[in-house]
Design a protein around this motif. Sequence first.
Motif, PDB file in Angstrom:
ATOM      1  N   TRP A  49      43.527 112.982  71.984  1.00  0.00           N
ATOM      2  CA  TRP A  49      43.308 113.967  70.928  1.00  0.00           C
ATOM      3  C   TRP A  49      44.524 114.160  70.042  1.00  0.00           C
ATOM      4  O   TRP A  49      44.398 114.489  68.857  1.00  0.00           O
ATOM      5  CB  TRP A  49      42.928 115.306  71.565  1.00  0.00           C
ATOM      6  N   GLN A  84      45.370 116.720  78.544  1.00  0.00           N
ATOM      7  CA  GLN A  84      43.960 116.714  78.157  1.00  0.00           C
ATOM      8  C   GLN A  84      43.699 117.580  76.926  1.00  0.00           C
ATOM      9  O   GLN A  84      42.693 117.407  76.245  1.00  0.00           O
ATOM     10  CB  GLN A  84      43.094 117.214  79.310  1.00  0.00           C
ATOM     11  N   ALA A  85      44.590 118.535  76.680  1.00  0.00           N
ATOM     12  CA  ALA A  85      44.403 119.476  75.575  1.00  0.00           C
ATOM     13  C   ALA A  85      45.753 120.093  75.249  1.00  0.00           C
ATOM     14  O   ALA A  85      46.707 119.954  76.026  1.00  0.00           O
ATOM     15  CB  ALA A  85      43.402 120.559  75.976  1.00  0.00           C
ATOM     16  N   ARG A 184      35.853 121.106  77.681  1.00  0.00           N
ATOM     17  CA  ARG A 184      36.788 120.397  76.805  1.00  0.00           C
ATOM     18  C   ARG A 184      36.686 120.841  75.351  1.00  0.00           C
ATOM     19  O   ARG A 184      37.587 120.583  74.555  1.00  0.00           O
ATOM     20  CB  ARG A 184      36.527 118.884  76.883  1.00  0.00           C
ATOM     21  N   ASP A 185      35.592 121.499  74.973  1.00  0.00           N
ATOM     22  CA  ASP A 185      35.356 121.807  73.569  1.00  0.00           C
ATOM     23  C   ASP A 185      35.844 123.192  73.153  1.00  0.00           C
ATOM     24  O   ASP A 185      35.743 123.554  71.977  1.00  0.00           O
ATOM     25  CB  ASP A 185      33.856 121.691  73.248  1.00  0.00           C
ATOM     26  N   THR A 187      38.639 126.266  72.409  1.00  0.00           N
ATOM     27  CA  THR A 187      39.973 126.290  71.796  1.00  0.00           C
ATOM     28  C   THR A 187      41.026 126.607  72.865  1.00  0.00           C
ATOM     29  O   THR A 187      40.705 127.178  73.915  1.00  0.00           O
ATOM     30  CB  THR A 187      40.051 127.363  70.705  1.00  0.00           C
ATOM     31  N   PRO A 188      42.289 126.252  72.590  1.00  0.00           N
ATOM     32  CA  PRO A 188      43.353 126.632  73.535  1.00  0.00           C
ATOM     33  C   PRO A 188      43.403 128.136  73.783  1.00  0.00           C
ATOM     34  O   PRO A 188      43.684 128.581  74.899  1.00  0.00           O
ATOM     35  CB  PRO A 188      44.626 126.131  72.844  1.00  0.00           C
ATOM     36  N   ARG A 191      40.616 129.077  76.228  1.00  0.00           N
ATOM     37  CA  ARG A 191      40.969 128.645  77.587  1.00  0.00           C
ATOM     38  C   ARG A 191      42.058 129.546  78.169  1.00  0.00           C
ATOM     39  O   ARG A 191      42.016 129.920  79.348  1.00  0.00           O
ATOM     40  CB  ARG A 191      41.418 127.182  77.570  1.00  0.00           C
TER      41      ARG A 191
END
Length: 409
Positions: A49, A84-85, A184-185, A187-188, A191
Amino acid sequence: MTSTVNPVDERAARAPEFPMARAAGCPFDPPPELRDLQQEGPLARVRLWDGSTPWLVTRYADQRALLGDPRVSADIYRPGYPRQAPMPPGGSGVSFILKDDPEHARLRRMVTAPFAIKRVEAMRPGVQKIVDDLIDEMLAGPNPVDLVEAFALPVPSLVICQLLGVPYADHDFFQDNSKVIINRDVTPEQRSTAHGNLIEYLDGLMGEKIAHPADDLLSGLAERVTAGELSRNEAAQMGVLLLIAGHETTANMIALGTLALFEHPEQLALLRDTDDRRLIDSAVEELLRYLHITHSGRRRVAVEDIEIGGEVIRAGEGLILANDIANRDPGMFPEPDRLDLRRDARRHVAFGFGVHQCLGQPLARMELQVVYGTLYRRIPTLRPAAELERIPFKHDGSVYGVYELPVTW
């Protein structure tokens, strides 16, 4: 004129995006693009990403070698680590599984004892009762029913709540926040908020355990906090990890495994018609190999140059070890795309390998043995109540499975 293009740089420039999508109509198989990369060679570049291009390790033997190599780091803060993010704003701490020894070993040792095989085996009768009671409730309730809501999610949630000392009455709260964390979709910020909610919740429970200890895992951590061996935040972080991992992964294996067996009726018949513990244990290992519910790969970074698979991985380069294709490597498992419950699949890497391998694997194995050895015998006519095409799969999560599984009997 001789080209001066570095072949590694050229591969990075054309690296495919990771993770990759599964093929329509093939919900149990790894993405076709991963298969192609495995056939092309043991290492390939993929694009994440953030534009980084870590190495994807495609083959079983190389993954086992790297997971056990001290020149490979699990430290998420090391430069080059393939995240991963984005890291959450302000930072909310990381689990010990994303740290290296000696800190990883120090924290891990504090929660190892409850997951020892003998301790887990002592829990088997209690887990059997949970499974039987939930099946009784299913049989007495509406038909058809969603197997995820009625059975697959409650089984491991009840088990991990008892082990940790978490009130099961709060299951909606921790399940809802867990879903956000592994999506996974999101936003930070979303999460981070969900993670903060669980940290606050576990911290509150830790305070209760410090004041009124009981015979559970959180009380054991609370004792270490009181003794100054562990900070309260570290204890809460460990509680969040164990709570999420303790119910999400097993719940998805129960539902996805059942659906895979529906699609392979001759294999389902083997489990439905037996009480042979060896066959049930073998079925659990094969389903773990075949289904690979974690599909974002294990993430690592090299701390020294490593030569493997005819390539040199340079210090500071990221690694993704995709267990879904490692467990489908024909060099390790003949006819890897065939589900065969009689296969000896014990050397799969569904739980990883090396010092960071899954702490809770004895518990997960035991729960799945009880579930797969009971559900289909107790309800021999169990079958799907919807076509495969109508089942909603978790393509948006770091843990794969189904959102719901309508069943009837």
